[in-house]
Design an enzyme around this catalytic site. Structure first.
Site, PDB file in Angstrom:
ATOM      1  N   GLY A   1       0.819  -1.225   0.000  1.00 27.59           N
ATOM      2  CA  GLY A   1       0.000   0.000   0.000  1.00 27.59           C
ATOM      3  C   GLY A   1       0.844   1.263   0.000  1.00 27.59           C
TER       4      GLY A   1
ATOM      5  N   ILE B   1      -1.568   6.230   4.035  1.00 32.19           N
ATOM      6  CA  ILE B   1      -0.812   5.808   5.219  1.00 32.19           C
ATOM      7  C   ILE B   1       0.428   4.995   4.810  1.00 32.19           C
ATOM      8  CG2 ILE B   1      -0.931   4.431   7.341  1.00 32.19           C
ATOM      9  CD1 ILE B   1      -4.014   5.067   7.350  1.00 32.19           C
TER      10      ILE B   1
ATOM     11  N   ASP C   1       2.673  -2.810  -4.244  1.00 30.11           N
ATOM     12  CA  ASP C   1       1.373  -2.146  -4.459  1.00 30.11           C
ATOM     13  C   ASP C   1       0.906  -2.444  -5.872  1.00 30.11           C
ATOM     14  OD1 ASP C   1      -0.680   0.065  -4.818  1.00 30.11           O
ATOM     15  OD2 ASP C   1       0.112   0.658  -2.858  1.00 30.11           O
TER      16      ASP C   1
ATOM     17  N   ASP D   1      -1.156  -7.583  -7.335  1.00 33.31           N
ATOM     18  CA  ASP D   1      -2.586  -7.452  -7.071  1.00 33.31           C
ATOM     19  C   ASP D   1      -2.890  -8.417  -5.931  1.00 33.31           C
ATOM     20  OD1 ASP D   1      -5.286  -7.505  -6.883  1.00 33.31           O
ATOM     21  OD2 ASP D   1      -5.671  -7.770  -9.020  1.00 33.31           O
ATOM     22  N   LEU D   2      -3.142  -7.870  -4.759  1.00 30.74           N
ATOM     23  CA  LEU D   2      -3.324  -8.704  -3.562  1.00 30.74           C
ATOM     24  C   LEU D   2      -4.639  -9.478  -3.565  1.00 30.74           C
ATOM     25  CD1 LEU D   2      -1.799  -6.313  -0.877  1.00 30.74           C
ATOM     26  CD2 LEU D   2      -0.927  -8.576  -1.498  1.00 30.74           C
TER      27      LEU D   2
ATOM     28  N   GLY E   1      -5.169  -1.673   1.436  1.00 29.72           N
ATOM     29  CA  GLY E   1      -6.535  -2.024   1.839  1.00 29.72           C
ATOM     30  C   GLY E   1      -7.544  -1.325   0.965  1.00 29.72           C
TER      31      GLY E   1
ATOM     32  N   SER F   1      -8.275  -1.368  11.918  1.00 25.62           N
ATOM     33  CA  SER F   1      -9.080  -0.140  11.943  1.00 25.62           C
ATOM     34  C   SER F   1      -9.932  -0.136  13.200  1.00 25.62           C
ATOM     35  CB  SER F   1     -10.004  -0.105  10.722  1.00 25.62           C
ATOM     36  OG  SER F   1     -10.937   0.942  10.837  1.00 25.62           O
TER      37      SER F   1
ATOM     38  N   TYR G   1     -16.183  -4.506   5.097  1.00 26.32           N
ATOM     39  CA  TYR G   1     -14.981  -3.811   5.562  1.00 26.32           C
ATOM     40  C   TYR G   1     -14.755  -4.080   7.057  1.00 26.32           C
ATOM     41  CZ  TYR G   1     -11.552  -0.185   6.517  1.00 26.32           C
ATOM     42  OH  TYR G   1     -10.414   0.474   6.904  1.00 26.32           O
TER      43      TYR G   1
HETATM   44  P1  NAI Z   1      -5.304   4.596   0.322  1.00 24.56           P
HETATM   45  O1  NAI Z   1      -6.428   4.323  -0.619  1.00 24.56           O
HETATM   46  O2  NAI Z   1      -4.702   5.942   0.353  1.00 24.56           O
HETATM   47  O3  NAI Z   1      -4.155   3.510   0.075  1.00 24.56           O
HETATM   48  C1  NAI Z   1      -4.439   2.159  -0.123  1.00 24.56           C
HETATM   49  C2  NAI Z   1      -3.311   1.530  -0.932  1.00 24.56           C
HETATM   50  O4  NAI Z   1      -3.608   0.139  -1.108  1.00 24.56           O
HETATM   51  C3  NAI Z   1      -3.176   2.149  -2.339  1.00 24.56           C
HETATM   52  O5  NAI Z   1      -1.834   2.475  -2.602  1.00 24.56           O
HETATM   53  C4  NAI Z   1      -3.675   1.044  -3.252  1.00 24.56           C
HETATM   54  O6  NAI Z   1      -3.079   1.043  -4.540  1.00 24.56           O
HETATM   55  C5  NAI Z   1      -3.324  -0.216  -2.453  1.00 24.56           C
HETATM   56  N1  NAI Z   1      -4.146  -1.344  -2.885  1.00 24.56           N
HETATM   57  C6  NAI Z   1      -5.494  -1.398  -2.938  1.00 24.56           C
HETATM   58  N2  NAI Z   1      -5.884  -2.561  -3.483  1.00 24.56           N
HETATM   59  C7  NAI Z   1      -4.761  -3.255  -3.779  1.00 24.56           C
HETATM   60  C8  NAI Z   1      -4.520  -4.525  -4.378  1.00 24.56           C
HETATM   61  N3  NAI Z   1      -5.509  -5.302  -4.827  1.00 24.56           N
HETATM   62  N4  NAI Z   1      -3.247  -4.938  -4.528  1.00 24.56           N
HETATM   63  C9  NAI Z   1      -2.224  -4.134  -4.123  1.00 24.56           C
HETATM   64  N5  NAI Z   1      -2.385  -2.923  -3.565  1.00 24.56           N
HETATM   65  C10 NAI Z   1      -3.640  -2.495  -3.398  1.00 24.56           C
HETATM   66  O7  NAI Z   1      -5.862   4.186   1.755  1.00 24.56           O
HETATM   67  P2  NAI Z   1      -5.309   4.493   3.253  1.00 24.56           P
HETATM   68  O8  NAI Z   1      -6.324   5.325   3.908  1.00 24.56           O
HETATM   69  O9  NAI Z   1      -3.903   4.898   3.237  1.00 24.56           O
HETATM   70  O10 NAI Z   1      -5.464   3.058   3.893  1.00 24.56           O
HETATM   71  C11 NAI Z   1      -4.361   2.247   4.279  1.00 24.56           C
HETATM   72  C12 NAI Z   1      -4.857   1.204   5.263  1.00 24.56           C
HETATM   73  O11 NAI Z   1      -5.343   1.849   6.430  1.00 24.56           O
HETATM   74  C13 NAI Z   1      -5.999   0.334   4.746  1.00 24.56           C
HETATM   75  O12 NAI Z   1      -5.785  -1.006   5.140  1.00 24.56           O
HETATM   76  C14 NAI Z   1      -7.216   0.916   5.429  1.00 24.56           C
HETATM   77  O13 NAI Z   1      -8.237  -0.033   5.596  1.00 24.56           O
HETATM   78  C15 NAI Z   1      -6.622   1.346   6.757  1.00 24.56           C
HETATM   79  N6  NAI Z   1      -7.388   2.363   7.444  1.00 24.56           N
HETATM   80  C16 NAI Z   1      -7.670   3.574   6.841  1.00 24.56           C
HETATM   81  C17 NAI Z   1      -8.443   4.517   7.486  1.00 24.56           C
HETATM   82  C18 NAI Z   1      -8.814   5.821   6.839  1.00 24.56           C
HETATM   83  O14 NAI Z   1      -9.731   6.489   7.352  1.00 24.56           O
HETATM   84  N7  NAI Z   1      -8.169   6.233   5.779  1.00 24.56           N
HETATM   85  C19 NAI Z   1      -8.962   4.254   8.849  1.00 24.56           C
HETATM   86  C20 NAI Z   1      -8.584   2.988   9.398  1.00 24.56           C
HETATM   87  C21 NAI Z   1      -7.834   2.092   8.709  1.00 24.56           C
END
Ligand code: NAI
Length: 261
Positions: free
Chosen positions: A12, A17, A36, A52-53, A78, A118, A158
């Site tokens: 990710g 994050i 990623d 692709d996870l 995620g 989360s 989720y």
């Molecule tokens: P984001 O959307 O900014 O980043 C998610 C990353 O995961 C992206 O770089 C995306 O390309 C990658 N990704 C998605 N599907 C994929 C796949 N099939 N294969 C490989 N890579 C893949 O999201 P964010 O907010 O940075 O989230 C990071 C983590 O934090 C996630 O697990 C999310 O559930 C968790 N989280 C986020 C919160 C929020 O409010 N943003 C709150 C609590 C947890």
């Protein structure tokens, strides 16, 4: 609490994050391997591996590309609930677990695994039957059927994915103890990243209420230093623990649930 000289895999790392965690680790002297589906911005990581996870074949190829000598794995990739239950459960739980288990033989002794859960996973004690079933599931193609039998729709998926991740991490608190390998969780509250709008859309009134009691949403800068600490040797005796980083929301929810607010 140094990560200097460590090689750390960050999934990710192309956004939010994960990207900030990669930057903090690199600034601390670690070599970051970004994993990623999208390529991270230049300078975020030392190396990039496309994956692709949601696809076991892609996961296997990525693990081969990662190679040996790994000191840390931050499972941060995620998907939000708007992406549909099958995709959410594959990426947020099944794919994360598959990648972690496959890359484990490449770890150095004393390595650390950090899983991004989360606040949405806080209700795990109330869903033990469904969580047990998901943890027992290995077939990526059977996710839809499992959702049907346990009444998991897109919105619930989720929460369910993070509940299972919390339980699986706790269950594996000592699985690799003889190699000094530990696994922990970080559970953020709402964080200002591209997927925050998706959460607000799915959760509706409940999310609006959460945002009303909070002074501000979190930022990736609030979360990344905690993930980096869990990669450092200073966290060696933290095992199977879920650490909240949520501006106080977790305490707020728990106290209200128990009538002790
Ligand atoms: P984001 O959307 O900014 O980043 C998610 C990353 O995961 C992206 O770089 C995306 O390309 C990658 N990704 C998605 N599907 C994929 C796949 N099939 N294969 C490989 N890579 C893949 O999201 P964010 O907010 O940075 O989230 C990071 C983590 O934090 C996630 O697990 C999310 O559930 C968790 N989280 C986020 C919160 C929020 O409010 N943003 C709150 C609590 C947890």
């Amino acid at each position: 609490m140094s990560v200097k000289g460590k090689t750390i895999v960050v999934t990710g790392a192309a956004s939010g994050i994960g990207a900030q965690t990669a930057r903090v680790l690199m600034a601390g002297g670690a070599t970051v391997v970004a994993v990623d589906r999208n390529e991270p911005a230049a300078g975020t990581a030392a190396r990039y591996i496309k994956v692709d996870l949601s696809e076991p074949v892609s996961i296997r190829k990525a693990v081969q590309a990662v190679g040996k000598g790994i000191d840390g794995l931050c499972n941060i990739a995620g998907l939000p609930p708007t992406q549909g239950r099958v995709h959410v459960l594959k990426v947020n739980f099944l794919g994360l677990r598959e990648f972690t288990e496959a890359v484990l033989p490449n770890f150095n002794p004393g390595a650390s695994i950090v899983n991004l859960a989360s606040l949405a996973g806080i209700g795990w004690p109330e869903s033990s039957a469904a969580i047990r079933a998901l943890i027992a599931l290995r077939d990526f193609d059977a996710v839809g059927a499992l959702c049907d039998s346990h009444h998991v729709d897109d919105a619930r998926s989720y929460f369910f994915s993070k509940e299972a991740l919390i339980v699986w991490t706790m269950q594996n608190r000592w699985s690799w103890r003889e190699r000094g390998i530990r696994m922990n969780l970080v559970s953020p509250g709402p964080v200002q990243t591209p997927i925050l709008q998706d959460f607000l859309k799915t959760l509706g009134a409940r999310a609006e209420e959460d945002m009303r009691v909070m002074d501000r949403p979190g930022t990736p800068q609030d979360i990344a230093p905690l993930v980096a600490f869990l990669c450092s040797d200073g966290s060696a005796w933290i095992r199977g623990t879920n650490i909240a980083c949520d501006g106080g929301m977790g305490s707020h929810v728990l106290l209200n649930m128990t009538g002790l607010a």
